[in-house]
Design an enzyme around this catalytic site. Sequence first.
Site, PDB file in Angstrom:
ATOM      1  N   CYS A 277      -8.219  -1.742   7.775  1.00 21.48           N
ATOM      2  CA  CYS A 277      -6.816  -1.748   7.347  1.00 21.48           C
ATOM      3  C   CYS A 277      -6.325  -0.331   7.109  1.00 21.48           C
ATOM      4  O   CYS A 277      -5.253   0.056   7.576  1.00 21.48           O
ATOM      5  CB  CYS A 277      -6.650  -2.604   6.095  1.00 21.48           C
ATOM      6  SG  CYS A 277      -6.827  -4.348   6.482  1.00 21.48           S
TER       7      CYS A 277
ATOM      8  N   HIS B 118      -1.289  -5.569   2.102  1.00 19.08           N
ATOM      9  CA  HIS B 118      -2.524  -6.353   2.021  1.00 19.08           C
ATOM     10  C   HIS B 118      -2.144  -7.722   1.459  1.00 19.08           C
ATOM     11  O   HIS B 118      -1.392  -7.814   0.480  1.00 19.08           O
ATOM     12  CB  HIS B 118      -3.544  -5.680   1.098  1.00 19.08           C
ATOM     13  CG  HIS B 118      -4.654  -5.020   1.854  1.00 19.08           C
ATOM     14  ND1 HIS B 118      -4.983  -3.706   1.678  1.00 19.08           N
ATOM     15  CD2 HIS B 118      -5.518  -5.510   2.800  1.00 19.08           C
ATOM     16  CE1 HIS B 118      -6.004  -3.410   2.493  1.00 19.08           C
ATOM     17  NE2 HIS B 118      -6.345  -4.482   3.172  1.00 19.08           N
TER      18      HIS B 118
ATOM     19  N   GLU C  48       0.833  -1.202   0.000  1.00 21.29           N
ATOM     20  CA  GLU C  48       0.000   0.000   0.000  1.00 21.29           C
ATOM     21  C   GLU C  48       0.868   1.252   0.000  1.00 21.29           C
ATOM     22  O   GLU C  48       1.802   1.369   0.779  1.00 21.29           O
ATOM     23  CB  GLU C  48      -0.928   0.017   1.220  1.00 21.29           C
ATOM     24  CG  GLU C  48      -1.943  -1.113   1.243  1.00 21.29           C
ATOM     25  CD  GLU C  48      -2.974  -1.025   0.131  1.00 21.29           C
ATOM     26  OE1 GLU C  48      -3.096   0.045  -0.499  1.00 21.29           O
ATOM     27  OE2 GLU C  48      -3.664  -2.041  -0.103  1.00 21.29           O
TER      28      GLU C  48
END
Length: 213
Positions: A142, A164, A79
Amino acid sequence: MEALITGFEPFLSFKENPSQLIAKNLDGQNIDGVRLTGAVLKVSYEDALVALDKLLKEKRWDIVLSLGLNPQIGWIAVERFAHNIKESEEPDERGVLAEGEEIIPGGETVLKSGLPVRRIIQSLREEGIPSAVSHSAGGYLCNAVFYFVLHRIGEWKGVGGFLHIPLHTKYVARERKHYGRGHMPLELIERGVVRALQITIEEGVRQDRHREG
Ligand code: PCA
């Protein structure tokens, strides 16, 4: 050096969360001279952030690497950005439905991962581990954890990041109902997480040397 690795408990219809299994496996390990502490967070905005706040007050972690399941992917997503928003069609495990509230009222809209994103992706691919960048961690737990860590870790210049990860293959085999989804063997996901940590450590050491020299 000290690194905190966070994972999440199972949530919604997913009875196992590979991020929990990996955070537990890595707890107490030592990687390239860095001591790892694994922690598992609840899939609740309130509980997760309270627990995280406590962990971040305990120690000035050099690295906080958070992990979460994305059952839509069959690769490791690094991410890039965390957003200051909670917004999801799914309630959390306490039944709270977020409808666009800020995580940190008045905080910056977007914060950027401290991980060497491109190096990690390249290196994982070279080792045969599928990996790709992602520009949004969503609006659920998240992203909330990722944003909270980046917001706080800047205070002492630690490195924060989020990966992730997909469902793990044995879970899909056991459950028999997720065959249309991507998945990876747990060992391979864990190897990817460790590799991401190693590259982050290497990059930190390289930058320190650069500063000194
Ligand atoms: N994945 C969810 C929350 C917990 C997890 O493992 C998410 O992507 O927000």
